[in-house]
Design an enzyme around this catalytic site. Structure first.
Site, PDB file in Angstrom:
ATOM      1  N   ASP A 104      53.303 -35.703 -38.300  1.00 16.35           N
ATOM      2  CA  ASP A 104      53.137 -35.302 -36.901  1.00 16.35           C
ATOM      3  C   ASP A 104      53.016 -33.787 -36.824  1.00 16.35           C
ATOM      4  O   ASP A 104      53.997 -33.069 -36.990  1.00 16.35           O
ATOM      5  CB  ASP A 104      54.332 -35.783 -36.079  1.00 16.35           C
ATOM      6  CG  ASP A 104      54.204 -35.443 -34.606  1.00 16.35           C
ATOM      7  OD1 ASP A 104      53.092 -35.072 -34.174  1.00 16.35           O
ATOM      8  OD2 ASP A 104      55.208 -35.535 -33.887  1.00 16.35           O
ATOM      9  N   ASP A 325      45.139 -30.494 -32.955  1.00 17.90           N
ATOM     10  CA  ASP A 325      46.293 -31.311 -33.322  1.00 17.90           C
ATOM     11  C   ASP A 325      45.835 -32.544 -34.091  1.00 17.90           C
ATOM     12  O   ASP A 325      45.292 -33.483 -33.512  1.00 17.90           O
ATOM     13  CB  ASP A 325      47.079 -31.723 -32.077  1.00 17.90           C
ATOM     14  CG  ASP A 325      48.377 -32.435 -32.422  1.00 17.90           C
ATOM     15  OD1 ASP A 325      48.621 -32.676 -33.621  1.00 17.90           O
ATOM     16  OD2 ASP A 325      49.152 -32.745 -31.505  1.00 17.90           O
TER      17      ASP A 325
END
Length: 500
Positions: A104, A325
């Site tokens: 993540d 991201d």
């Protein structure tokens, strides 16, 4: 004719019979596997997944010169018939145990489920063996107290929790809540992490370092589900307690990390703490003092024509900006830029591509190749740096019928924040050069080996072979489950479109 729900149930029963015995036969372990389902998965499911993957981050602190490149073995699958996520294996403790943790880039902390743990899954639909970390069983483990300087730093960034009434020896705790309402809480420990350091001649060496990570004793929401359960989450953010920051401050790895995500259904690619070197790389500055990897996006073009978008829509503030991201599946384009982008794509598609709108999403039916039927877009960043956006970087294949394919725009409308997720990042090298506060990229076939370097200037090669830390092949079995049902639902929904 049977109603759709009956037909769907019958189809699922048939598929279960066909695939039930074959599910365990899927070998899917690669150096990096990206689980981005491009086909048959509705955008709302992907949006929901993305909402759980965003969390604030700070800037990386200083540290000494680094020693080498750290290569994390990462697994998963992009197959649309499998549960999609990235995860890697980390070895912790003494004696060492292996833990599967989801990657993540939108959070900072590495945490794993500990024993005992309330709400933690004990089995996984990914057919991996879940483990529970027990600090009392590791000879090198120690709990981090509230008086520890590392806890004090984490308190300032909101990633630690100590009550005023706690004594200095009380455990340094944490509570993380994700966008979908799921969460985890626990306390910090320090223990040994084992990993691969890339040496010359494509060789790796076993290395280790003492790092601080979270010991989760409570989980809630989607983290409790078993279908794609892993042992924890590996945050690749920038705060002092991220593993990237810790290994850099110890002189183990660079203040740079890189990835190259394969765009095929099988996923794959490379993720290293180090810099991938490629002659075609271009760099643009990161926006300083931001909690995410923010860039200065200035304009967008389709087929070489810049769109009439006010550049102030991309300016960075507390409520807007452009974020890269790799933990986000789709692309989210700020409202005000979204409609001009969609209109420009629709105006530039091949005449053979028939426009349809499904549930408010712009889609197209075509029998031609995606590259010949759809235009290329370009994102322009500070310094005139361009990022090529091919049709497969903004389209999702939703269904097929004979030679016709239904393609839908995978970019979503966003209120303020523009997020560049996996859909646009695939088949590109990305370098997060945090020491120089810049980000670089280049189009690349991510099934190939890459040249990597550390700050020492030594170059090595890293490839996508299926190896564990000892150099031997390792596989895990995949599932056929939820993606099949979703794909069938879309076949039923879009059958009428193809028959027009």
């Amino acid at each position: 004719m049977r109603p759709p729900e009956v037909a769907l149930a019958a189809a699922l029963v048939a598929l279960a019979a066909v695939f039930g015995g074959a599910a365990a036969a899927f070998p899917a372990a690669l150096t990096l596997e990206r689980a981005l389902p491009h086909r048959g998965v509705p955008a709302e499911h992907l949006r929901e997944r993305d909402r759980a993957r965003h969390k604030g981050r700070g800037l990386l602190g200083g540290g000494p010169a680094v020693a080498g490149v750290v290569d994390f073995p990462v697994e998963g699958s992009a197959n649309p018939y499998m549960v999609g996520l990235y995860f890697t294996r980390v070895k912790l403790g003494n004696p060492a145990k292996e833990y599967f943790v989801q990657i993540d880039t939108g959070s900072d902390i590495l945490w794993v489920a500990c024993s005992p743990c309330t709400g933690c899954p004990t089995s996984s639909g990914l057919n991996i063996q879940l483990e529970f970390f027990n600090p009392d069983s590791s000879s090198t483990s120690s709990r981090i107290p509230c008086s520890d300087d590392r806890c004090t730093a984490a308190l300032q960034t909101g990633e630690a929790l100590c009550q005023p009434s706690d004594s200095p020896s009380s455990p340094c705790g944490y509570t993380f809540t994700y966008g979908d309402g799921s969460g985890t809480s626990g306390y910090y420990v320090s223990d040994t992490m084992y990993f691969d350091t890339v040496m010359g001649n494509e060789q790796t060496a076993n290395s280790s370092a003492s790092v601080v990570f979270g010991c989760s004793n409570s989980q809630s929401g989607d983290l409790m589900k078993t279908d794609r359960a892993v042992d924890g989450i590996f945050g690749f953010g920038q705060h002092e307690l991220s593993v990237i920051s810790q290994l850099y401050s110890l002189g183990v790895s660079p203040k740079t990390f890189s990835h190259c995500l394969k765009g095929s259904d099988n996923g794959g690619g490379i993720l290293v703490l180090g810099e991938i070197v490629e002659p075609g790389l271009v760099f643009t500055p990161l926006v300083p003092s931001q909690p995410h990897y923010n860039l200065y996006l200035e304009s967008i073009a389709v087929s070489g024509q810049k769109l009439p978008i006010d550049s102030s829509l991309f300016a960075t503030s507390n409520t807007q900006g452009t974020i890269v991201d790799s933990g986000t599946t789709l692309v989210y384009l700020v409202d005000g830029a979204y409609d001009p982008f969609i209109s420009a794509i629709a105006a530039a598609v091949s005449p053979s591509a028939r426009s349809v709108v499904s549930k408010g999403t712009q889609c197209f039916v075509t029998s031609g190749s995606v590259d010949s039927s759809f235009p290329t877009a370009t994102l322009y960043f500070k310094g005139g740096v361009a990022m090529t956006v091919k049709p497969e970087n903004y389209l999702l294949q939703q269904a097929t019928s004979d030679n016709n394919v239904l393609w839908c725009i995978g970019w979503q409308r966003s209120q303020g924040i523009t997020i560049l997720g996996d859909l646009v990042l695939k088949e590109k090298i990305f370098v997060y050069d945090l020491g120089n506060m810049r980000m670089g990229w280049a189009d690349y076939d991510c099934s190939l080996s890459v040249n990597v370097t550390s700050s020492s200037g030594k170059n090595q090669y890293v490839n996508t072979g299926q190896f564990d830390v000892n150099g031997s092949p390792r596989h895990y079995s995949g599932l056929v489950p939820t993606g099949v049902a979703v794909a069938l639902v879309h076949m039923l929904i879009f059958g009428a479109i193809f028959s027009r």
